[in-house]
Design an enzyme around this catalytic site. Structure first.
Site, PDB file in Angstrom:
ATOM      1  CG  ASN A   1      -0.372  -0.146   2.529  1.00  0.00           C
ATOM      2  OD1 ASN A   1       0.532  -0.941   2.735  1.00  0.00           O
ATOM      3  ND2 ASN A   1      -0.872   0.626   3.489  1.00  0.00           N
TER       4      ASN A   1
ATOM      5  CD  GLU B   1      -1.369   5.070   4.883  1.00  0.00           C
ATOM      6  OE1 GLU B   1      -1.946   4.140   5.462  1.00  0.00           O
ATOM      7  OE2 GLU B   1      -0.839   6.025   5.495  1.00  0.00           O
TER       8      GLU B   1
ATOM      9  CB  CYS C   1      -5.264  -1.251  -2.072  1.00  0.00           C
ATOM     10  SG  CYS C   1      -6.580  -0.299  -1.298  1.00  0.00           S
TER      11      CYS C   1
ATOM     12  CD  GLU D   1      -5.484  -5.828  -1.763  1.00  0.00           C
ATOM     13  OE1 GLU D   1      -4.845  -4.764  -1.548  1.00  0.00           O
ATOM     14  OE2 GLU D   1      -6.415  -6.204  -1.031  1.00  0.00           O
TER      15      GLU D   1
ATOM     16  CB  CYS E   1     -11.030  -2.050  -0.326  1.00  0.00           C
ATOM     17  SG  CYS E   1     -10.203  -1.498  -1.846  1.00  0.00           S
TER      18      CYS E   1
ATOM     19  CB  CYS F   1      -8.648  -4.385  -4.042  1.00  0.00           C
ATOM     20  SG  CYS F   1      -7.442  -3.094  -3.695  1.00  0.00           S
TER      21      CYS F   1
END
Length: 130
Positions: free
Chosen positions: A42, A44, A53, A55, A86, A89
């Site tokens: 990830n 940010e 993310c 993924e 999420c 993703c």
């Protein structure tokens, strides 16, 4: 399927996570049909909606390398229970037909097929021939 290679790659990617705001590090490793592994962590952003993310970072790395067909993904985090991708993703995993998903923390593993996480993703706009 031997998940160990993917799980190890995901933990290694997690070490590179950029998470100064949440301090929540996630790693992912994606197995391509040709056997190559693509990892992501990830990343940010202070504008949290711009966060990427793990993924999707892994998928992006694979696509940038010209890969479009995948077998599985492992997602790892140091959490009380294995975390789940999420919604965004899940949709991206569905776009690239990633069928098998392994969620891992330090003590537990939970395996899903993508259809369990995102039912009917292959119908409607994603209902296209292979």
């Amino acid at each position: 399927m031997d998940w160990e290679k993917l799980v190890q790659a995901a933990w290694e990617a997690r070490e590179n996570a950029y998470s100064p705001y949440s301090n929540f590090q996630v790693g992912a490793a994606l197995l391509a049909e040709d056997g190559r592994v693509f990892s992501g962590c990830n990343v940010e952003n202070i504008s949290y909606g711009l966060t990427n993310c793990a993924e999707r970072v892994a998928i992006g790395a694979a696509v940038a390398a010209g890969v479009r067909r995948f077998v599985a993904v492992a997602v790892v985090a140091d959490t009380a229970v294995p975390i789940s991708p999420c919604g965004a993703c899940r949709q991206v995993l569905a776009e690239f037909s990633v069928k098998r998903v392994l969620l891992v923390n330090r003590t537990e593993r939970v395996e899903f097929c993508l259809d369990d996480l995102l039912p009917r993703a292959s119908t409607g706009i994603l209902d296209r021939p292979e």
